[in-house]
Motif scaffolding. Structure first.
Motif, PDB file in Angstrom:
ATOM      1  N   ARG A  27      67.900  -0.622  28.359  1.00 60.66           N
ATOM      2  CA  ARG A  27      68.000  -1.232  29.571  1.00 60.66           C
ATOM      3  C   ARG A  27      68.287  -0.340  30.766  1.00 60.66           C
ATOM      4  O   ARG A  27      68.803   0.874  30.564  1.00 60.66           O
ATOM      5  CB  ARG A  27      68.850  -2.477  29.589  1.00 60.66           C
ATOM      6  N   ASN A  28      68.177  -0.879  31.839  1.00 62.13           N
ATOM      7  CA  ASN A  28      68.568   0.033  33.041  1.00 62.13           C
ATOM      8  C   ASN A  28      69.869  -0.767  33.706  1.00 62.13           C
ATOM      9  O   ASN A  28      70.412  -1.751  33.209  1.00 62.13           O
ATOM     10  CB  ASN A  28      67.506   0.230  34.110  1.00 62.13           C
ATOM     11  N   ASN A  29      70.526  -0.060  34.680  1.00 62.79           N
ATOM     12  CA  ASN A  29      71.505  -0.671  35.467  1.00 62.79           C
ATOM     13  C   ASN A  29      72.799  -1.438  34.525  1.00 62.79           C
ATOM     14  O   ASN A  29      72.863  -2.538  34.502  1.00 62.79           O
ATOM     15  CB  ASN A  29      71.036  -1.976  36.472  1.00 62.79           C
ATOM     16  N   TYR A 150      68.766  -6.415  35.534  1.00 60.68           N
ATOM     17  CA  TYR A 150      68.281  -5.622  34.704  1.00 60.68           C
ATOM     18  C   TYR A 150      67.127  -5.841  34.019  1.00 60.68           C
ATOM     19  O   TYR A 150      66.915  -6.928  33.885  1.00 60.68           O
ATOM     20  CB  TYR A 150      69.631  -4.713  33.873  1.00 60.68           C
ATOM     21  N   ASP A 153      62.108  -0.641  30.079  1.00 62.21           N
ATOM     22  CA  ASP A 153      60.664  -0.002  30.220  1.00 62.21           C
ATOM     23  C   ASP A 153      59.551  -0.993  29.869  1.00 62.21           C
ATOM     24  O   ASP A 153      59.838  -1.963  28.854  1.00 62.21           O
ATOM     25  CB  ASP A 153      60.591   1.322  29.367  1.00 62.21           C
ATOM     26  N   ASP A 165      63.773   1.433  36.008  1.00 60.34           N
ATOM     27  CA  ASP A 165      64.224   1.866  37.151  1.00 60.34           C
ATOM     28  C   ASP A 165      62.942   1.369  38.392  1.00 60.34           C
ATOM     29  O   ASP A 165      63.159   0.947  39.324  1.00 60.34           O
ATOM     30  CB  ASP A 165      64.797   2.736  37.374  1.00 60.34           C
TER      31      ASP A 165
END
Length: 194
Positions: A27-29, A150, A153, A165
């Motif tokens: 995941r991001n964030n 969040y 990809d 992102d």
């Protein structure tokens, strides 16, 4: 920024199943959960309504399907859910938009005289974006604090892939630039709601 006394916080799909990295990927964030919790706290302390949205997946291999531990809300959301009292709502859905769930979100918002929405949760470019777009199309004033969302990809056609992102930035640009929602920060919303 002016936040109405009855602005609704829509907490989308903050469920345990999104922690299954083998299924979703990285995941991001990483700050999103802290920011979501802070917004729920700010909304509840000010007496504003909070809508808790749960995705009940119909896909047999999904960690979010009913009856699986991943279907439940993350612990910090479940703890706060009980504090909403009469001003909260539990909504379930099996598609991207919270406007296609049970009970009917638009009917509940309109009956409550709510015209402002803040949409947070998982995934930025899926259920958060779809709910925000529909809210904007239906005439609500919508805010999306990007730092309280969040995603993961994603692979698309022709071997194209975008990182989490990049997807979040694309969502922010589409929502804000397209006039569907105002993309802001959690801190701005908490300050305005105080």
């Amino acid at each position: 920024m002016e936040i109405a006394e009855n602005a609704a916080l829509i907490v989308v799909d903050v469920q345990e199943g999104f922690g299954a990295e083998a299924y979703w990927g990285a995941r991001n964030n990483p700050e999103a959960d802290r920011n979501i919790a802070g917004l729920i706290d700010a909304w509840q302390s000010s007496g504003r309504p909070v809508v808790f949205v749960r995705h009940d997946s119909t896909k047999p291999d999904s960690p979010l399907r009913v009856g699986q531990p991943g279907n439940g809300f993350k612990g910090y959301v479940e703890e706060r859910r009980g504090k909403s009292g009469g001003s909260g709502l539990l909504l379930t859905k099996c598609v991207n938009s919270a406007f296609y769930g049970t009970p009917d979100l638009k009917e509940w918002l309109d009956r409550s005289g709510i015209r402002q929405l803040v949409v947070v949760g998982i995934q930025t470019n899926m259920c958060v974006e779809t709910t925000a777009r529909m809210g904007g199309n239906l005439g609500y004033e919508v805010f999306v604090p990007l730092d309280a969302t969040y995603t993961f990809d994603l692979a698309g056609p022709w071997g194209w892939t975008l990182g989490a992102d990049e997807l979040a930035r694309a969502t922010a640009v589409s929502l804000h630039g397209g006039g569907f929602a105002k993309v802001v920060t959690s801190a701005e919303l908490i300050a305005a709601a105080g």
